[in-house]
Design an enzyme around this catalytic site. Structure first.
Site, PDB file in Angstrom:
ATOM      1  N   ASP A 123      51.822  36.807  41.941  1.00  0.00           N
ATOM      2  CA  ASP A 123      52.486  36.832  40.931  1.00  0.00           C
ATOM      3  C   ASP A 123      52.131  36.892  39.350  1.00  0.00           C
ATOM      4  OD1 ASP A 123      54.704  37.000  43.509  1.00  0.00           O
ATOM      5  OD2 ASP A 123      55.841  35.139  43.247  1.00  0.00           O
TER       6      ASP A 123
ATOM      7  N   LYS B 236      61.118  34.143  36.661  1.00  0.00           N
ATOM      8  CA  LYS B 236      62.013  35.330  36.462  1.00  0.00           C
ATOM      9  C   LYS B 236      62.387  34.861  38.127  1.00  0.00           C
ATOM     10  CE  LYS B 236      58.798  35.327  41.002  1.00  0.00           C
ATOM     11  NZ  LYS B 236      60.071  35.676  41.495  1.00  0.00           N
TER      12      LYS B 236
END
Length: 407
Positions: free
Chosen positions: A228, A101
């Site tokens: 995350d 990401k």
């Protein structure tokens, strides 16, 4: 499942039939067995009677032939039996894409009593990723992890193993695995590669167990081992708050055809050291919801791609600040924005797949990691898939100057 299907194929078709695949795909036609002798030969009667009987016999034979004519589709039967075998045997092997990401913007909004920081960030999955191969282990005591990259831990400190242990703890299942991690995402890059690996492992374990946990369960559990990780159970684009574990899907993901380039020096940024040097009074004062609205409604711009961790990361790694400045100075309108992802040390250029020419020409950057990428999402109840045309990772030596590699 491939082995089961192969055995079924062998059992359904004899060798002579397998030698002619076209025949296997076509219709098989079965007809009535012909009479052993002519009916008129058995009738010792007049010619007229023989003709009449012959006509009736011929009509009867024709009727019988039509009645027993059968159209048989072997492929349909094969698929049905294969499905039955798959259901009874279950999954034994699984290969999954594990994408990373970027933080399109990252605001640090405060420090929490537990020592963590509150953040508000637009996370988005991109097409650069690892591949993880899972196989059920006959040994019900330990997972075994291997990887193609030296320096990546393969013991219980690896987030993949932590994720599998977490899944067994939450569900009471006893599946253990042989895992091979084909690593393409660099470590210490601010790209969440390890978090993605953990999310992928949770997804895989759930598939092997017949999906006994929901996606929401996996998302909630994953926050216990990493801030995350919950994001990767979104649809691929989400506004994340808290420590990052509060995930809200956004309605308008960024366009998949918007290219980007990732440039990472060989040095990594220590996340702990970056946060240690953070000064909240020096962070942006822009409301993160304003940034979110600007990007989702009007697209990416340099002003909207704020990262509050850049100043402290540039203190930890001064060469990173120099790299960003040089990319911006060399920009001739190719990039809509240039910014650092996460806590570093990857610099992202949105708008073009290629790095500036100095990255090729300057010996100071001969060891940098370079990758093109594009934005990526997934469908609900499906895992992420690597774009077929993606050539996501390459060394600088493999990329010709001025060459463009499409996503």
């Amino acid at each position: 499942m491939a082995c089961s299907s192969h055995l079924l194929y062998q059992s359904l078709y004899p060798p002579s039939h397998r030698a002619n695949p076209a025949a296997a795909r076509g219709h098989l036609r079965f007809q009535a067995r012909p009479a052993a002798a002519s009916p008129s030969a058995r009738l010792g009667s007049s010619p007229s009677r023989r003709r009449a009987l012959g006509l009736r016999v011929a009509a009867s034979a024709e009727q019988e032939r039509r009645q027993v004519e059968v159209v048989y589709n072997p492929e349909e039967k094969f698929n049905k039996i294969a499905d039955q075998v798959d259901q009874s045997v279950g999954i034994t092997r699984l290969n999954l894409f594990s994408p990373c990401k970027i933080n399109v913007f990252l605001r640090i909004t405060g420090k929490r009593p537990d020592g963590f920081h509150d953040l508000a960030s637009l996370f988005h999955v991109i097409s650069l990723g690892d591949t993880i191969k899972f196989s059920l282990s006959p040994i019900k005591t330990k997972d075994r992890l291997s990887t193609n990259v030296s320096g990546v831990p393969v013991d219980e400190s690896n987030l993949i193993i932590k994720a599998l242990n977490l899944y067994r703890k939450k569900t009471g299942t006893d599946n253990f695995f042989w895992i091979h991690l084909d690593k393409k995402v660099p470590t210490g890059a601010g790209l969440g590669g390890g978090s993605s690996n953990a999310a992928t492992a949770l997804w895989a374990a759930n598939q092997f167990s017949g999906c006994i946990a929901s996606e929401k369960d996996l998302q909630e559990w994953s926050g216990e081992i990493g801030s995350d990780i919950p994001f990767f159970f979104s649809q691929g684009a989400a506004y994340c708050t808290g420590r990052g574990e509060i995930v809200e899907d956004i309605r308008n993901p960024l366009p998949a055809n918007l290219p980007m380039v990732l440039i990472k020096p060989p040095e990594a940024c220590s996340t702990a050291e970056v946060y240690k040097r953070l000064r909240l009074e020096q962070t942006s004062q822009t409301d993160p919801l304003v940034l979110l609205k600007e990007i989702t409604e009007n697209g990416i711009s340099q002003d909207a791609c704020v990262n509050d961790l850049e100043p402290s990361a540039f203190q930890v790694l001064p060469s990173l600040k120099k790299l960003k400045k040089r990319i911006i100075a060399a920009n001739r309108g190719d990039y809509n924005a240039v910014f650092m992802s996460g806590s570093g040390s990857t610099i992202v250029g949105i708008g073009a797949p290629d790095p500036p020419a100095f990255v090729y020409d300057d010996d100071d950057y001969k060891d940098v990691f370079v990758s093109e990428a594009c934005f990526l999402t997934r469908n609900e109840n499906e895992w992420y898939r690597e774009p077929i045309s993606s050539k996501a990772t390459f060394s600088k030596e493999e990329l010709p100057p001025g060459g463009s590699i499409g996503c």
